[in-house]
Motif scaffolding. Sequence first.
Motif, PDB file in Angstrom:
ATOM      1  N   VAL A 138      57.576  82.874  23.149  1.00  0.00           N
ATOM      2  CA  VAL A 138      57.754  82.987  21.699  1.00  0.00           C
ATOM      3  C   VAL A 138      58.800  81.995  21.177  1.00  0.00           C
ATOM      4  O   VAL A 138      58.599  81.355  20.146  1.00  0.00           O
ATOM      5  CB  VAL A 138      58.141  84.433  21.310  1.00  0.00           C
ATOM      6  CG1 VAL A 138      58.427  84.539  19.812  1.00  0.00           C
ATOM      7  CG2 VAL A 138      57.029  85.408  21.703  1.00  0.00           C
ATOM      8  N   ASN A 157      58.817  80.283  13.611  1.00  0.00           N
ATOM      9  CA  ASN A 157      58.078  80.192  12.345  1.00  0.00           C
ATOM     10  C   ASN A 157      59.006  79.836  11.177  1.00  0.00           C
ATOM     11  O   ASN A 157      58.929  80.430  10.097  1.00  0.00           O
ATOM     12  CB  ASN A 157      57.344  81.516  12.077  1.00  0.00           C
ATOM     13  CG  ASN A 157      56.133  81.343  11.188  1.00  0.00           C
ATOM     14  OD1 ASN A 157      55.648  80.218  11.010  1.00  0.00           O
ATOM     15  ND2 ASN A 157      55.637  82.430  10.649  1.00  0.00           N
ATOM     16  N   ASN A 186      56.435  89.660  10.866  1.00  0.00           N
ATOM     17  CA  ASN A 186      55.567  88.610  11.406  1.00  0.00           C
ATOM     18  C   ASN A 186      55.864  88.371  12.889  1.00  0.00           C
ATOM     19  O   ASN A 186      54.946  88.165  13.696  1.00  0.00           O
ATOM     20  CB  ASN A 186      55.747  87.310  10.617  1.00  0.00           C
ATOM     21  CG  ASN A 186      55.185  87.403   9.213  1.00  0.00           C
ATOM     22  OD1 ASN A 186      54.289  88.208   8.937  1.00  0.00           O
ATOM     23  ND2 ASN A 186      55.713  86.592   8.305  1.00  0.00           N
ATOM     24  N   LEU A 187      57.149  88.389  13.238  1.00  0.00           N
ATOM     25  CA  LEU A 187      57.543  88.216  14.636  1.00  0.00           C
ATOM     26  C   LEU A 187      57.010  89.363  15.487  1.00  0.00           C
ATOM     27  O   LEU A 187      56.478  89.154  16.588  1.00  0.00           O
ATOM     28  CB  LEU A 187      59.067  88.129  14.739  1.00  0.00           C
ATOM     29  CG  LEU A 187      59.655  88.049  16.149  1.00  0.00           C
ATOM     30  CD1 LEU A 187      59.188  86.789  16.880  1.00  0.00           C
ATOM     31  CD2 LEU A 187      61.194  88.091  16.087  1.00  0.00           C
ATOM     32  N   ASP A 189      54.388  91.265  14.992  1.00  0.00           N
ATOM     33  CA  ASP A 189      52.943  91.105  15.176  1.00  0.00           C
ATOM     34  C   ASP A 189      52.628  90.000  16.180  1.00  0.00           C
ATOM     35  O   ASP A 189      51.699  90.111  16.988  1.00  0.00           O
ATOM     36  CB  ASP A 189      52.269  90.799  13.836  1.00  0.00           C
ATOM     37  CG  ASP A 189      52.276  91.996  12.899  1.00  0.00           C
ATOM     38  OD1 ASP A 189      52.448  93.139  13.381  1.00  0.00           O
ATOM     39  OD2 ASP A 189      52.128  91.799  11.676  1.00  0.00           O
ATOM     40  N   TYR A 190      53.406  88.918  16.132  1.00  0.00           N
ATOM     41  CA  TYR A 190      53.153  87.798  17.042  1.00  0.00           C
ATOM     42  C   TYR A 190      53.418  88.197  18.494  1.00  0.00           C
ATOM     43  O   TYR A 190      52.698  87.761  19.405  1.00  0.00           O
ATOM     44  CB  TYR A 190      54.004  86.594  16.646  1.00  0.00           C
ATOM     45  CG  TYR A 190      53.660  85.347  17.430  1.00  0.00           C
ATOM     46  CD1 TYR A 190      52.519  84.606  17.127  1.00  0.00           C
ATOM     47  CD2 TYR A 190      54.466  84.914  18.479  1.00  0.00           C
ATOM     48  CE1 TYR A 190      52.182  83.467  17.847  1.00  0.00           C
ATOM     49  CE2 TYR A 190      54.144  83.777  19.208  1.00  0.00           C
ATOM     50  CZ  TYR A 190      53.005  83.063  18.893  1.00  0.00           C
ATOM     51  OH  TYR A 190      52.684  81.944  19.624  1.00  0.00           O
ATOM     52  N   LYS A 193      50.435  89.739  19.683  1.00  0.00           N
ATOM     53  CA  LYS A 193      49.328  88.781  19.736  1.00  0.00           C
ATOM     54  C   LYS A 193      49.349  88.013  21.058  1.00  0.00           C
ATOM     55  O   LYS A 193      48.281  87.721  21.632  1.00  0.00           O
ATOM     56  CB  LYS A 193      49.436  87.817  18.553  1.00  0.00           C
ATOM     57  CG  LYS A 193      48.297  86.799  18.473  1.00  0.00           C
ATOM     58  CD  LYS A 193      48.460  85.900  17.248  1.00  0.00           C
ATOM     59  CE  LYS A 193      47.350  84.864  17.173  1.00  0.00           C
ATOM     60  NZ  LYS A 193      47.508  83.974  15.983  1.00  0.00           N
TER      61      LYS A 193
END
Length: 340
Positions: A138, A157, A186-187, A189-190, A193
Amino acid sequence: TVYNHMLLPTFFTSLEEEYDHLKKHVQLWDVSVQREIEISGKDSYELVQLMTCRNLSKAEAGICYYSPLVDLYGGLVNDPLIYKLEKDIWRVCIADSDVLLFAKGIAESRNLKVKINEAKIDTLAVQGPKSLKLMEKVFGKEINDLKFFRYDFFEFNENKFLISRSGYSKQGGYEIHIENLEAGLNLYDYFFKVGNEFNLKPGAPNLIERIEGGLLSYGNDMDIGDNPLECGFEKYVDLESDIIFLGKENLKKIKKKGIKRKLMGVKIDTKYIDLIESIPLFNLQNERIGELRSCAFSPQFKKTVGIAMIKKEFCEDGKKIQIKLNTNLAKGEVCNFPIK
């Protein structure tokens, strides 16, 4: 459960299943209950030092300082990590008690020139033996340079995050301090992912794992009625230098007399203990020698492991004890930390 006036999940499937997963893979915890008190201003160091028995006179940015907070009598108020962000800006990442009010009371009584507030920060913890590989995926390879109990800023991001090599497990990991809520979501969710290859799952601080590892919980294993010398924090208590903190003179007296009890690990030959409140512990002659404060069944040891406050003369690894459970007696032994 409730922690710092917020809800904290204790498990999603079962304590035992998540214990096994945490020791083998990696988990993502929402530990936003670890609130952060920010103290700034020209007297910020003076206030922070008054609160803790640890010597922070040479504190540096980039280091996480485990720092017991004590009251005037030497009683434990909290056991946070303290970060010095800049010369006059400190963050106190707290366990479960109202440190904000404690800090404000001291500052106002001494007319210190400081600003004290609860920072709008939420925390994600990435814990487990595969945490380093996940974090590298990440945040990039530079995350590998972050040493234990150190922090730095890393970008994802186009958003910067303060990340510390720390966490409430013995399996290794990181804590990500989030100031921008949308960036944090967002982090989060990533992570899921890209986390499948590491068997990433949601989790929470695990009762079994933290007891085995000797990670103490304020409000459960210790509170304001205990002092840091009884809780095994001797190396964080500076009674020799000229720093000034609340309770210093009383802790000097306690040390001179010698403590009469200490927190220790225990193993008990039973599978289940309903620990609603502390339960007395006895030696084999039925003399009370302490109290069990936290416990859980350990899949590793096939018995209950716990944390107990024990009379000093019985604080010996392997010392035999017993506990009364309803009408039955269960035998056990005292252990050093981590429990082996």
